[in-house]
Write an enzyme that holds these catalytic residues in place. Structure first.
Site, PDB file in Angstrom:
ATOM      1  N   HIS A 465     -17.579 -26.109  93.262  1.00  0.00           N
ATOM      2  CA  HIS A 465     -18.810 -25.365  92.991  1.00  0.00           C
ATOM      3  C   HIS A 465     -18.902 -24.130  93.881  1.00  0.00           C
ATOM      4  CE1 HIS A 465     -20.915 -29.030  91.069  1.00  0.00           C
ATOM      5  NE2 HIS A 465     -20.319 -28.269  90.186  1.00  0.00           N
ATOM      6  N   CYS A 772     -15.744  -7.588  67.911  1.00  0.00           N
ATOM      7  CA  CYS A 772     -16.755  -8.188  68.784  1.00  0.00           C
ATOM      8  C   CYS A 772     -16.250  -9.444  69.481  1.00  0.00           C
ATOM      9  CB  CYS A 772     -18.038  -8.488  68.013  1.00  0.00           C
ATOM     10  SG  CYS A 772     -17.803  -9.681  66.695  1.00  0.00           S
TER      11      CYS A 772
HETATM   12  C1  PEP Z   1     -15.153 -14.425  67.518  1.00  0.00           C
HETATM   13  O1  PEP Z   1     -14.772 -15.409  66.889  1.00  0.00           O
HETATM   14  O2  PEP Z   1     -14.384 -13.590  68.008  1.00  0.00           O
HETATM   15  C2  PEP Z   1     -16.586 -14.211  67.747  1.00  0.00           C
HETATM   16  C3  PEP Z   1     -17.041 -13.095  68.262  1.00  0.00           C
HETATM   17  O3  PEP Z   1     -17.421 -15.212  67.434  1.00  0.00           O
HETATM   18  P1  PEP Z   1     -17.609 -16.529  68.330  1.00  0.00           P
HETATM   19  O4  PEP Z   1     -16.835 -16.347  69.583  1.00  0.00           O
HETATM   20  O5  PEP Z   1     -19.073 -16.658  68.540  1.00  0.00           O
HETATM   21  O6  PEP Z   1     -17.042 -17.594  67.436  1.00  0.00           O
END
Ligand code: PEP
Ligand code: MG
Length: 840
Positions: A465, A772
Site C-alpha cells: 500500500h 479513445c
Molecule cells: C476501449 O475498449 O478501448 C474503450 C475505450 O472502452 P472500455 O475500455 O471502456 O471498454
C-alpha cells in the site's frame, strides 16, 4: 441415563494433545475435539464399533459413525489431501460395519512423510455441541496402547437420535463449489477486507474459507490472510446457519469479480532483481516502487515508540479503554474516507482495509484475552497486533508480508490514542527531504508534506500500500535497499528511479548538479505544460490535434476542463449504473448529463451508452451464464436485449437537446445493430420532439468494423476506436486475463493495421474519427496514431497537459513516415524499439 462410549487409539504412536497439532484447523478444534497421534506404524484400526460413514476420495480421511450415533473423523497426516490418494490402501468400504480394532487402512509412511507437512493424525469427535456430547481424555502413556481406551464420549440423558429430534433448528452447513482464485495477488488485504465486509453482514452465521486442509474465519481479515490464498488456488466457502445459499452466492460473486487493481501492479523495472541490495561507492541499489527523480537532504524517519505500563489492575477499565480507542479510530477513519474525492480510489481502499483490520474480531479477542489476564489495554493491543504481524511473516508469502505495514499502521494509531503520544505526527520539514526508513506505513505517506521528495526503505515491496500511495502522490520510492542506509548521515543525496534504481548518498558535485538540473527541467516542463494546457496542440507543421478527455463522472469533467481538454471524447456511463442498486432513473440520468454538459460549457461531450456485460456485470440486469462473456451479450448487444433500460438512457440524453452532445454506441460488430439503434434513436427523438442535431456514432472495437469501416463510415455520424477492446479482439486475448493480458500490446502491428484500415474507411466519407482507448494517452503511441490520420485523441484526464505539450513538438509529416514504417514491422517489441529511437 448417561451413555458412555470408549474410543481406542486407532494407531500405534506418540500421543499429541490436539492444541499442539501444527495446523490451526485441528488445533483450534474447528473440525472436532479429540487427540492426535504421531504414528510409529503404518496400520490404522477402527477406534470404535460402528459403520464406515465416509472415505474421502483422497483416501486420507475416514469417518466412522458409532452405534450411539456420534461420528469420529480420523485424518491421516496433515495436508495429505494433496497426495490425491497415493500412499493409502483403504481396506474397508463406505457402509461396512466394523468392530474396534479392525484394520481400516494401510499407508506408506515413508512416502507420505516425504511429501507432506507431517504424519500427525488427528482423531476427532465431530459435532460435539450439536449432539450435546462431552468428551474426556483418559489417563494414557506417551505411546499409545491399542488395547486401552484413550477417550470417552458421554452422550448425556438422551441418545444422539433424541437430541436430533429435539433440535428444532438444526445448524445447516452449506459448502460452496470449489472456486479458483483469478486475481494475480490472491487474497491479500483488500480482497480479504471485501469478503470480510460481506461476511460481517451475517452476524448469526459462522463463515469459513477452506483452502486444502486449512480454514480461515471470513469474519477475520487476519485469519483470511493467514491462509495465504494465492493465484490459482482453489478455495471453498463453508457456511453454518441460515441463508447459506445467499451468503455463498455473494461471497463467490465477490471472489469471481476480483481483478487486479491497476495501481497495484508493479512498475516494470528492467534493472531490478539482479542489481538490488548492493552498495558500491555510496550507491545503494534497490527496486523501483515508484519512479521519479529527486535531489534533497537524506533524513531518517524513525518509528514511533510508545511508553505504557504493561500490567493494569482494573480489567473493566482497560477493556473499556480499548473499546473507546477502537471506536475513536473507526470514526476517524470513516471521516477520512468521507473527505476523499472519487479519484482517491487507492487511498480509500487502503483506509477501508484498515477499518477491517481495526474491527477484526480475532484481533480484538486476542487483545481482550490479554487484558483479562491482567495486562493493560496498550500492551494487549500492541501484543495482539504484533503477533498477527508475525503470523503474516510466517506465511512466507511476500505479498502478505508486505501487508504487515497496514497492521503496524493500525496498531500505532490505536496506541497513539491510548498513550496520547503526540510524537506520532510526522515531522514538518523546512527544506526538501528524502526520507529513509526500515519501512514506511501508509498513514505516514498520506500525511507527508510536499517537502518530501523521495522515499527509500529497507523493506517493502512494489505492491504494498505504501508503494501504491507513493505512486499516486508522485513520490519516487526505492525499496529493498541494504540496511546500512539507515546509518547514513544527513546529507544531500540523489534518488533516481527513472534512469536507474539507485540512491546515491555520495554524489560528486557534477552528479549533484546534473541531477538538480534534470529535476528542475522536469518540474519546469510539467509546469509549462500545465500553464499551456488551454493552448491547442498543433504540430510543428500546423496540424491541430484535438485532445479530449475520458471521464467517468462530473469530477473528472471538471479536471478535464482545467487540464485543457477540448471536450470529452468518452464518458463511460456504466459507472453510474454500477454504483446504484437499481437502474438510474431517466431524471437522474438527465441531471447527470446536464450537469456534466454545464461543466464543459459547450465543448463536445460524447456520451457512451451503457457498456455492460463482459467483465462489467450489472447486478440488476439478468444475464444468462456465458462461457465466454467477452464474446457474449455485452455493450450494444445487452442494450438491445434490455430495450426499456436502453430507451430510458437515450431519452435522458436526448432530452438535454444539446447539440454539442453526441451519443456513442459501444461494441458494435454489425451494421444491422447500428441500424436497430438508429431506429430506436429516431423514434425517441420524434416522440420527444427533439429537433437538435444530436449525432449518433459508434465505437470501433470489434475487428469486423475495422474490416468494413467504409460501409460504417457511410452511415454513422462519427467513429471512435476503442483500442483496449480492439486489441483484445485482434489478438484474441481476454483483456482481463491476468497472465496473457500483460503480453498484449496496442502497439502490435496487427492492431495498427486495424486502426489504419478504419482510418482509411472513415476518410472516404469524411467521417469524424477519434481514438479513445488507453493508447491515446501513451506518449510513444501518439505519433503513430497521428501518423495514421487520427486528429482526435481522447485520453486520461491527468495526461492531457503533458501530451498536448508533447504533440506541439511533433511534426505531422514525420508522424506519417513513422506510422508507415511501424506498419511494416513484424512485432510489437520492434515497434516500441523503433519509436523509442525516433522520439527518445
Ligand atoms: C476501449 O475498449 O478501448 C474503450 C475505450 O472502452 P472500455 O475500455 O471502456 O471498454
Ligand atoms: Mg471498450
Amino acid at each position: 441415563m448417561v451413555q458412555q462410549v470408549n474410543v481406542f487409539p486407532p494407531l500405534k504412536g506418540a500421543f499429541i494433545d490436539l492444541d499442539k497439532v501444527p495446523d490451526p484447523v485441528f488445533a483450534e478444534k474447528m473440525v472436532g475435539d479429540g487427540f492426535a497421534i504421531d504414528p510409529f506404524d503404518n496400520a490404522l484400526y477402527a477406534p470404535i464399533d460402528g459403520k464406515i460413514k465416509s472415505i474421502h476420495r483422497a483416501k486420507h480421511a475416514i469417518t466412522l459413525e458409532s452405534e450411539a450415533g456420534f461420528d469420529i473423523l480420523i485424518h491421516i497426516g496433515l495436508e495429505t489431501v494433496s497426495l490425491g490418494g497415493t500412499g493409502f490402501d483403504v481396506i474397508v468400504n463406505e457402509g461396512d460395519k466394523v468392530k474396534a480394532g479392525d484394520l481400516l487402512t494401510v499407508f506408506d509412511m515413508d512416502y507420505i512423510a516425504a511429501n507432506v507437512v507431517a504424519l500427525i493424525t488427528p482423531v476427532l469427535v465431530t459435532d460435539i455441541e450439536e449432539k450435546k456430547l462431552q468428551i474426556e481424555i483418559l489417563p494414557h502413556d506417551a505411546i499409545t496402547d491399542l488395547s486401552k481406551p484413550i477417550l470417552t464420549v458421554k452422550l448425556g440423558n438422551h441418545s444422539v437420535a433424541d437430541n436430533n429430534v429435539q433440535n428444532t433448528s438444526p445448524q445447516i452447513t452449506l459448502e460452496s463449489d470449489l472456486i479458483t482464485i483469478i486475481n494475480s495477488h490472491g487474497i491479500h488485504a483488500r480482497p480479504a477486507a471485501l469478503l470480510n465486509s460481506i461476511a460481517r453482514k451475517f452476524p448469526d452465521n459462522e463463515i469459513l474459507m477452506i483452502k486444502g486442509e486449512q480454514s480461515g474465519n471470513v469474519k477475520s481479515v487476519v485469519s483470511l490472510l493467514s491462509l495465504s490464498v494465492q493465484y490459482k488456488d482453489q478455495i471453498q466457502f463453508l457456511v453454518k446457519g441460515n441463508n447459506g445459499v445467499e451468503i455463498i452466492a455473494e461471497l463467490t460473486d465477490a471472489i469471481k469479480n476480483l481483478h487486479d487493481d491497476e495501481s497495484e501492479n508493479p512498475i516494470a523495472d528492467p534493472n531490478s532483481g539482479e542489481e538490488d541490495n548492493k552498495v558500491e561507492n555510496g550507491k545503494y541499489h534497490g527496486v523501483v516502487a515508484s519512479s521519479g527523480l529527486a535531489v534533497a537532504r537524506l533524513i531518517k524517519q524513525t518509528g514511533t515508540q510508545f511508553e505504557y505500563e504493561r500490567f493494569a489492575a482494573d480489567e473493566a477499565e482497560q477493556l473499556a479503554k480499548l473499546d473507546k480507542a477502537i471506536h475513536a479510530l473507526v470514526a476517524e477513519l470513516e471521516n477520512e474516507i468521507k473527505d476523499l474525492t472519487e479519484f482517491d480510489v487507492a487511498h480509500k481502499n487502503i483506509l477501508n482495509a484498515h477499518l477491517m483490520i481495526l474491527t477484526d474480531p480475532e484481533l480484538i479477542t486476542q487483545a481482550k484475552n490479554l487484558i483479562t489476564n491482567g495486562q493493560s489495554a496498550a500492551y494487549g493491543w500492541d501484543k495482539a497486533t504484533t503477533e498477527s504481524c508475525k503470523a503474516l511473516l510466517a506465511t512466507g508469502n511476500q505479498l502478505l508480508i508486505e501487508r504487515q505495514n497496514d497492521l503496524i499502521d493500525v496498531r500505532d494509531r490505536v496506541l497513539t490514542i491510548l498513550c496520547g503520544n503526540e510524537s506520532k505526527k510526522v515531522a514538518e520539514f523546512t527544506e526538501e527531504v528524502i526520507l529513509v526508513a526500515e519501512d514506511f506505513t501508509p498513514s505516514q505517506v498520506i500525511a507527508m508534506s510536499d517537502k518530501v521528495k523521495g522515499l527509500v526503505s529497507v523493506r517493502g515491496g512494489v505492491t504494498s500500500h505504501v508503494s501504491i500511495l507513493a505512486r499516486t502522490r508522485g513520490i519516487p520510492l526505492l525499496v529493498g535497499v541494504a540496511k546500512d542506509v539507515l546509518q547514513e548521515h544527513e546529507q544531500n543525496v540523489v534518488l533516481d528511479t527513472i534512469n536507474t534504481a539507485i540512491l546515491n548518498v555520495n554524489p560528486t558535485p557534477e552528479e549533484l548538479n546534473q541531477a538538480k538540473g534534470e529535476v528542475n527541467r522536469r518540474r519546469e516542463a510539467l509546469q509549462i505544460a500545465r500553464e499551456a494546457a488551454q493552448v491547442p496542440a498543433v504540430t510543428t507543421d500546423g496540424i491541430q490535434i484535438n485532445c479530449l478527455a475520458n471521464i467517468g463522472n462530473i469530477d473528472e469533467a471538471r479536471i478535464a476542463a482545467a487540464n485543457g481538454a477540448e471536450g470529452v471524447g468518452l464518458f463511460r456511463t456504466e459507472f453510474m449504473f454500477l454504483e446504484t442498486k437499481e437502474a438510474p432513473s431517466e431524471e437522474m440520468q438527465f441531471n447527470e448529463y446536464s450537469d456534466i454538459n454545464h461543466v464543459l460549457a459547450g465543448k463536445t461531450l460524447v456520451i457512451r451508452t451503457l457498456d455492460a456485460g463482459g467483465d462489467k456485470k450489472i447486478p440488476y440486469i439478468t444475464q444468462m451464464h456465458e462461457e465466454n462473456p467477452m464474446l457474449g451479450v455485452r455493450g450494444v448487444r445487452l442494450c438491445l436485449a434490455n430495450r426499456e433500460l436502453f430507451k430510458t438512457q437515450l431519452r435522458a440524453i436526448l432530452k438535454t437537446k444539446a447539440e454539442n452532445i453526441k451519443v456513442m454506441i459501444p461494441m458494435i460488430s454489425k451494421l444491422t445493430e447500428y441500424r436497430a439503434v438508429k431506429q430506436i434513436f429516431e423514434e425517441i427523438k420524434a416522440d420527444l420532439g427533439v429537433n437538435t442535431q444530436i449525432q449518433l456514432g459508434i465505437m470501433v472495437e470489434v475487428p469486423s468494423v475495422a474490416f468494413i469501416s467504409e460501409a460504417f463510415a457511410k452511415e454513422v455520424d462519427f467513429m471512435s476506436i476503442g483500442t483496449n477492446d480492439l486489441t483484445q479482439y485482434v489478438m484474441a486475448v481476454d483483456r482481463e486475463h491476468t497472465e496473457l493480458a500483460k503480453e498484449v500490446d496496442h502497439l502490435h502491428p496487427a492492431v495498427l493495421a486495424a486502426i489504419a484500415a478504419t482510418s482509411i474507411g472513415a476518410a472516404k466519407h469524411d467521417t469524424n474519427l477519434s481514438v479513445c482507448g488507453l493508447m491515446a494517452s501513451e506518449k510513444l503511441a501518439i505519433p503513430v496514431l497521428i501518423g495514421l490520420g487520427i486528429k482526435n485523441l481522447s485520453m486520461t484526464v491527468s495526461t492531457i497537459p503533458e501530451n498536448k505539450a508533447f504533440i506541439r513538438n511533433l511534426n505531422y509529416a514525420k508522424c506519417k513516415e513513422v506510422a508507415e514504417h511501424c506498419l511494416s514491422l513484424p512485432t510489437a517489441i520492434e515497434v516500441r524499439e523503433y519509436l523509442k529511437s525516433q522520439f527518445n
